[in-house]
Scaffold this motif. Structure first.
Motif, PDB file in Angstrom:
ATOM      1  N   GLY A   8     -20.311 -15.612 -19.549  1.00 35.76           N
ATOM      2  CA  GLY A   8     -21.290 -14.720 -20.185  1.00 35.76           C
ATOM      3  C   GLY A   8     -21.695 -15.299 -21.527  1.00 35.76           C
ATOM      4  N   TYR A   9     -22.592 -16.328 -21.495  1.00 34.34           N
ATOM      5  CA  TYR A   9     -22.985 -16.992 -22.735  1.00 34.34           C
ATOM      6  C   TYR A   9     -24.254 -16.339 -23.296  1.00 34.34           C
ATOM      7  N   GLY A  10     -24.149 -15.031 -23.597  1.00 32.78           N
ATOM      8  CA  GLY A  10     -25.268 -14.309 -24.202  1.00 32.78           C
ATOM      9  C   GLY A  10     -25.036 -14.174 -25.692  1.00 32.78           C
ATOM     10  N   MET A  75     -21.780  -8.687 -18.799  1.00 30.38           N
ATOM     11  CA  MET A  75     -22.133  -7.276 -18.944  1.00 30.38           C
ATOM     12  C   MET A  75     -20.984  -6.363 -18.482  1.00 30.38           C
ATOM     13  N   ASP A  76     -21.021  -5.147 -18.995  1.00 29.60           N
ATOM     14  CA  ASP A  76     -19.910  -4.202 -18.905  1.00 29.60           C
ATOM     15  C   ASP A  76     -19.312  -4.065 -17.501  1.00 29.60           C
ATOM     16  N   ARG A  77     -20.178  -3.947 -16.502  1.00 28.47           N
ATOM     17  CA  ARG A  77     -19.694  -3.593 -15.159  1.00 28.47           C
ATOM     18  C   ARG A  77     -18.915  -4.711 -14.474  1.00 28.47           C
ATOM     19  N   LEU A  93      -6.968 -13.790 -22.620  1.00 31.89           N
ATOM     20  CA  LEU A  93      -8.344 -13.266 -22.646  1.00 31.89           C
ATOM     21  C   LEU A  93      -8.776 -12.718 -23.991  1.00 31.89           C
ATOM     22  N   LEU A  94     -10.000 -13.095 -24.378  1.00 35.57           N
ATOM     23  CA  LEU A  94     -10.715 -12.345 -25.412  1.00 35.57           C
ATOM     24  C   LEU A  94     -11.731 -11.528 -24.624  1.00 35.57           C
ATOM     25  N   LEU A  95     -11.481 -10.243 -24.528  1.00 34.74           N
ATOM     26  CA  LEU A  95     -12.200  -9.386 -23.573  1.00 34.74           C
ATOM     27  C   LEU A  95     -13.161  -8.461 -24.311  1.00 34.74           C
ATOM     28  N   GLU A  96     -14.447  -8.585 -23.977  1.00 30.97           N
ATOM     29  CA  GLU A  96     -15.418  -7.698 -24.636  1.00 30.97           C
ATOM     30  C   GLU A  96     -15.203  -6.244 -24.210  1.00 30.97           C
ATOM     31  N   LYS A  97     -15.545  -5.338 -25.133  1.00 34.67           N
ATOM     32  CA  LYS A  97     -15.525  -3.934 -24.794  1.00 34.67           C
ATOM     33  C   LYS A  97     -16.810  -3.587 -24.070  1.00 34.67           C
ATOM     34  N   PRO A  98     -16.869  -2.551 -23.277  1.00 37.93           N
ATOM     35  CA  PRO A  98     -15.722  -1.748 -22.852  1.00 37.93           C
ATOM     36  C   PRO A  98     -14.831  -2.534 -21.873  1.00 37.93           C
ATOM     37  N   ILE A  99     -13.535  -2.205 -21.889  1.00 38.40           N
ATOM     38  CA  ILE A  99     -12.586  -2.936 -21.040  1.00 38.40           C
ATOM     39  C   ILE A  99     -13.022  -2.821 -19.577  1.00 38.40           C
ATOM     40  N   ALA A 100     -13.357  -1.588 -19.176  1.00 36.24           N
ATOM     41  CA  ALA A 100     -13.692  -1.339 -17.765  1.00 36.24           C
ATOM     42  C   ALA A 100     -14.386   0.010 -17.653  1.00 36.24           C
ATOM     43  N   GLU A 101     -14.697   0.388 -16.436  1.00 36.89           N
ATOM     44  CA  GLU A 101     -15.485   1.600 -16.189  1.00 36.89           C
ATOM     45  C   GLU A 101     -14.660   2.870 -16.108  1.00 36.89           C
ATOM     46  N   SER A 102     -13.345   2.748 -15.948  1.00 38.05           N
ATOM     47  CA  SER A 102     -12.516   3.953 -15.813  1.00 38.05           C
ATOM     48  C   SER A 102     -11.144   3.703 -16.425  1.00 38.05           C
ATOM     49  N   ALA A 103     -10.438   4.814 -16.683  1.00 44.89           N
ATOM     50  CA  ALA A 103      -9.090   4.717 -17.252  1.00 44.89           C
ATOM     51  C   ALA A 103      -8.167   3.981 -16.280  1.00 44.89           C
ATOM     52  N   LYS A 175     -26.451   0.925 -14.558  1.00 42.70           N
ATOM     53  CA  LYS A 175     -26.424  -0.541 -14.617  1.00 42.70           C
ATOM     54  C   LYS A 175     -25.423  -1.043 -15.660  1.00 42.70           C
ATOM     55  N   SER A 176     -25.125  -0.209 -16.650  1.00 40.23           N
ATOM     56  CA  SER A 176     -24.188  -0.674 -17.691  1.00 40.23           C
ATOM     57  C   SER A 176     -23.093   0.363 -17.886  1.00 40.23           C
ATOM     58  N   SER A 177     -23.178   1.187 -18.912  1.00 37.62           N
ATOM     59  CA  SER A 177     -22.144   2.192 -19.193  1.00 37.62           C
ATOM     60  C   SER A 177     -22.801   3.358 -19.910  1.00 37.62           C
TER      61      SER A 177
END
Ligand code: NAD
Length: 413
Positions: A8-10, A75-77, A93-103, A175-177
Motif C-alpha cells: 500500500g504505497y499511498g 485501505m481499511d478493509r 508489522l507496522l499496521l495502519e489503523k483501523p486494525i480491522a473491521e470488527s472486535a 467500501k472503507s469504514s
C-alpha cells in the motif's frame, strides 16, 4: 541494518518509507501496490529496483518473507486478511489503523501475533505527539488530581470532510469504514490512553445531514467543471485544489503527480469525469456521518464525551481534561496547552516553542516510526501503540457505531 517492505504505497505507505529511509539504518526491499503508478512513484522516491515491486498482493505474499518488517498501509478493509498473512509469513508489522473491521478480527490478529511472538505496532500516531505526551505526563504527575471527565472535539474541517469523507477514499462505509472507526479511532485511543481505565459503556448519535442530494444547489451539475453554480460554491474543486485553495495540500491524495502550484495543470486534472474529486459534493456515493457525538463511561465513574464534526473552519483537535484539582485545555492546531490548578496560577505552554519536528499529526508520525525502528533494532523503545494496547479503543468505536445505528442505545463493553 534492518529491512522492511511496504504494502500500500499511498499517502501513508510512502510517508513511512520516507521516514524509515531517512534514518539510514533501514533498507526497503519490496513494495506492493495494486496501482502501477504508485509503484513507479516508489521506484522514483526510493530507488528500489523494479523487480522488487509487485502489483499483485498474491504474488507478493507467495514470494515469502522479504524483509524483517512489513508496513501495512493498504485501505481499511484489507488490513485483517493481510495482517494474518503477514504474521504467518514471519513479518513484524507496522499496521495502519483501523486494525480491522470488527472486535473479533482485531482479537484474532492480536492472538496470532502473541502466539507467533511477532511485534505489531498500530499507527495510533497521536500517542507519540508531544502535544498529547505532555497532557499524559501532566495527568500522570498527579498534581492536578484525578481525571473525572474529558471532552474532545475532532474538528475534521469542511474541505477535509469533502475531500476524504465525501468524494474520497472514506466516504462510503461499505467500501472503507464508518467515520467513528476510520477517523475517530485516534480520538477514542487518546481518551482511553489519557484516562487509563477500561471503558464500560458507550452511547452515540450522529448522521449525514449536509453532503446529500437534498442540499445540491438548484440546477447544479454532477461535476464542478460543467456546473453553472460553480462560481458560488465553496466546494468547487477547481478552486479548492488550486494554488492557495484550501485543499491544495490534499492534492497528493488525488493521483495527481503534477506540480501543486500549476493552476492550469490542476484545472485540466479536474476537468475529467473519471476524477472522483471532480464530483459535486452533494451527489457522491457517500454515506458516512458528517457529525457524531459519543458519550463514554469508564471504570470508577470517569466519563468522556467526543464530538466529531465536519463543520469547522480549522482542522484541529481540541481537548479539555477536568481533574479533581485542576484542568487542562489544549488545541492541537495551535499546539497550545493550558494547565490550571484550581486556585493557582495558569501555565500556558506553547508546545512548538520547545520541540521541533511537529509536522505530521503534531510530530506523532515521525516519532512513531522512530519508536518502531528502535523496537525492531532491540533498542529502548516506548512501545506506546502495541496492538494489545489498541484493542480497547477499537472496541469503543465498534460500540459507538452500534449505538448510533440503534438510535443511541447504550452498548455495554
Ligand atoms: N495513522 C493515521 O493517522 C492515518 C492517516 C490517514 C490514513 N490512515 C490509514 O492508512 C491506510 C492508507 O491510507 P492512505 O491515506 O495512505 O490511502 P491511499 O489511498 O493514499 O493509499 C492506499 C494505497 O493502497 C493501495 N492499495 C489498495 N488496495 C490494495 C491492495 N489490495 N493491495 C495492495 N495495495 C493496495 C492503493 O493503490 C493506494 O496506493 C488506511 O487504512 C487509512 O485508514 C491512517
Amino acid at each position: 541494518m534492518k529491512t522492511y517492505a511496504v504494502i500500500g504505497y499511498g499517502g501513508r505507505g510512502s510517508l513511512y518509507a520516507r521516514l524509515l529511509n531517512g534514518r539510514g539504518d533501514f533498507t526497503l526491499t519490496a513494495v506492493c501496490d495494486i496501482n502501477p503508478d504508485k509503484l513507479d512513484k516508489a521506484v522514483r522516491d526510493t530507488g528500489i529496483s523494479r523487480d522488487k515491486t509487485f502489483t499483485d498482493p498474491e504474488k507478493f505474499f507467495a514470494a515469502g518473507k522479504q524483509a524483517d518488517a512489513l508496513v501495512l498501509s493498504t485501505m481499511d478493509r484489507t488490513h485483517y486478511a493481510y495482517a494474518i498473512r503477514a504474521l504467518n509469513s514471519g513479518y513484524d508489522l507496522l499496521l495502519e489503523k483501523p486494525i480491522a473491521e470488527s472486535a473479533e478480527e482485531c482479537r484474532a490478529i492480536y492472538e496470532l501475533c502473541r502466539k507467533l511472538n511477532r511485534k505489531v505496532e498500530v499507527c495510533h500516531v497521536l500517542r507519540y505527539s508531544p502535544f498529547y505526551a505532555l497532557i499524559k505526563q501532566k495527568i500522570d504527575g498527579g498534581e492536578l488530581g484525578k481525571v473525572v471527565t474529558v471532552t474532545q472535539t475532532e474538528n475534521v474541517g469542511w474541505y477535509h470532510q469533502a475531500h476524504s469523507f465525501v468524494r474520497g477514499n472514506w466516504g462510503n462505509s461499505e467500501k472503507s469504514s464508518p467515520m467513528i472507526l476510520q477517523k475517530c479511532c485516534h480520538d477514542m485511543d487518546i481518551l482511553y490512553y489519557l484516562i487509563g481505565k477500561d471503558c464500560k459503556a458507550v452511547s452515540s448519535f450522529g448522521s449525514l445531514t449536509y453532503f446529500t442530494r437534498d442540499n445540491a444547489p438548484e440546477g447544479s451539475a454532477d461535476y464542478c467543471f460543467m456546473c453553472p453554480c460553480a462560481d458560488e460554491c465553496i466546494f468547487n474543486c477547481m478552486n479548492l485544489y488550486k494554488k492557495s485553495g484550501a485543499a491544495n495540500g490534499f492534492l497528493f491524495l488525488t493521483d495527481y503527480y503534477g506540480d501543486a502550484d500549476d493552476n492550469a495543470a490542476i484545472e485540466r486534472h479536474f476537468s475529467d469525469k473519471n476524477n472522483r474529486f471532480a464530483r459535486c459534493v452533494y451527489k457522491c456515493d457517500n454515506d458516512v456521518v458528517d457529525h457524531q457525538v459519543t458519550n463514554l463511561l469508564f471504570d470508577d465513574g470517569v466519563t468522556a464525551q467526543l464530538t466529531m464534526t465536519a463543520f469547522s473552519a480549522e482542522i484541529t483537535r481540541v481537548i479539555k481534561v477536568h481533574l479533581t484539582k485542576g484542568e487542562i485545555v489544549g488545541d492541537m492546531g495551535t499546539n497550545t496547552l493550558t494547565f490550571t490548578p484550581f486556585g493557582g496560577e495558569k501555565e500556558v505552554v506553547d508546545v512548538s516553542a520547545f520541540t521541533a519536528g511537529l509536522a505530521g499529526h503534531g510530530g506523532g508520525d515521525a516519532r512513531l516510526v522512530d519508536d518502531f525502528a528502535a523496537l525492531l533494532e532491540g533498542k529502548d523503545a516506548q512501545i506506546l501503540t502495541d496492538i494489545g494496547k489498541s484493542l480497547m479503543s477499537h472496541q469503543m468505536c465498534y460500540a459507538a457505531e452500534e449505538s448510533r445505528r440503534n438510535g443511541g442505545k447504550t452498548v455495554l463493553l
